[in-house]
Design an enzyme around this catalytic site. Sequence first.
Site, short mmCIF file in Angstrom:
data_model
loop_
_atom_site.label_atom_id
_atom_site.label_comp_id
_atom_site.label_asym_id
_atom_site.label_seq_id
_atom_site.Cartn_x
_atom_site.Cartn_y
_atom_site.Cartn_z
N LYS A 1 1.08 -1.15 -0.30
CA LYS A 1 -0.01 -0.10 0.01
C LYS A 1 0.40 1.04 -0.01
O LYS A 1 1.88 1.69 0.80
CB LYS A 1 -0.76 -0.25 1.40
CG LYS A 1 -1.88 0.51 1.82
CD LYS A 1 -2.60 0.85 2.21
CE LYS A 1 -3.71 1.53 2.68
NZ LYS A 1 -4.55 0.62 4.12
N SER B 1 -9.75 1.61 3.52
CA SER B 1 -8.72 2.68 2.39
C SER B 1 -7.37 1.70 1.43
O SER B 1 -7.56 2.12 0.52
CB SER B 1 -7.43 3.37 3.73
OG SER B 1 -7.02 2.59 4.32
N SER C 1 -10.20 -0.58 7.51
CA SER C 1 -9.22 -0.25 6.11
C SER C 1 -9.18 -1.33 5.78
O SER C 1 -8.26 -1.37 3.79
CB SER C 1 -8.21 1.00 6.43
OG SER C 1 -8.49 2.13 6.56
#
Length: 464
Positions: free
Chosen positions: A80, A155, A179
């Site tokens: 990420k 996210s 997330s």
Amino acid sequence: MSELFRLPATELAHRVRSKQVSATEAARDALARLDAVNPRINAVVDHRPDDVLAQAAAIDAAIARGEDPGPLAGVPVTIKVNADQAGFATTNGLRLQKDLVAKQDSPVVANLRRAGAVLLGRTNTPAFSLRWFTRNSLHGHTRNPRDPSITPGGSSGGAAAAVASGIGAIGHGTDIGGSIRYPAYACGVHGLRPTLGRIPAWNASGAERHAGGQLMAVSGPIARTIADLRVSLAAMSARDIRDPWWVDAPLEGPPMPKRAALCLRPEGMEVQPAVLDALRDAARRMEAAGWIVEEAEAPPLREPADLQAMLWLAESRRGLNTALHKEADPDASFVFAQMEALCPLPDLNAFMDGLQKRATFVRMWMEFLERFPVAIMPVSGELPFRDQEDVESPEAFRRIIAAQLTQVGLPLMGLPGLAVTTGMVGTVPVGVQLVAGRYREDLLLAAGAVIEGAGVPASPIDPA
């Protein structure tokens, strides 16, 4: 050999270690898959093929020398964009950070490298990693590969979309309010939020994590199989002294009764019929495997959710809002405004009271999970939301955050949670969330394997 991207991480690593295929072959196959499907979903926003092939060549060379390449030998893994990876910008979805190039790997990235993983690319996140949707002004919009009309989650939406479409076997994600768990749910894969302190995390490129983040934010894996979650958890959780919260806890705890609580509507939250059906289906699968499942009322989540938001926003209001105004990302600006409207600015006493109450809620949940080693509850009260629905109006935002009670409430206690996909409702994924006591990810994975085994295993899909 083609379509190695379809193999689970455990099987691919076995083939690389046993020299049935090379890490370089696996890397070339992964890069081809990325090129084929990523333009349709925009899950990976930065990757360097030459670097990927160099990593794979190093693993092949180690195997040729007779060295142990690690449990993830040659497995393509995505990272990420909010985690430091040496030589790459830690953008966190921000134009303000497009040139914030990391000089060293974060602990979780370093651990994945040591385990033999090949870092395939960087996955998208919303600005500031604060939404259950994935779009920002720097990297653009990530689409759900199963149905572009619904959110891929956030996210870690890029990570989940990548895993679901076969771009890497494992995706790194982070979770302070769902997330990891929510994107896995939305994309029809599995996602593990580990216990606070299980996986070391720290970014040398940025400021120290604020108090709320230190108490609630974690890194964890997203994968298509429970077995891949298990091996990636072991790899990610290796010791790293740069994170003072890291705990040397065993990955397997003492035996516990196969007893689970079915929490259909925690604190009376509204839950759609299709989600209730998935919960009952998961309970039946566990009962068929010898678990005793009993409907029960979960400990509080509403006040923990309020305290989570208060602790997080109390810190963000001290400095993050300046960056928010400079970034001027429309989605982030709208979402922060809605959150601040729902969470009044606390004074010092309210902040300290929140920390004090946290201990009470941790105790209540630990007592509950002593009676029921695993709790089954919704990932969300609704099926995955229509894409970008949260920024349509303040009313839509309030409905969505109410549906996400179990996402926001659990992190305050630092508990582990596992989103397990259970099937599809038309083109839309559905699943359940499992919760266990601190450092009992082994119980979650055992229960998750039972649910997975009685269903249809997730496999890479071609984006819709």
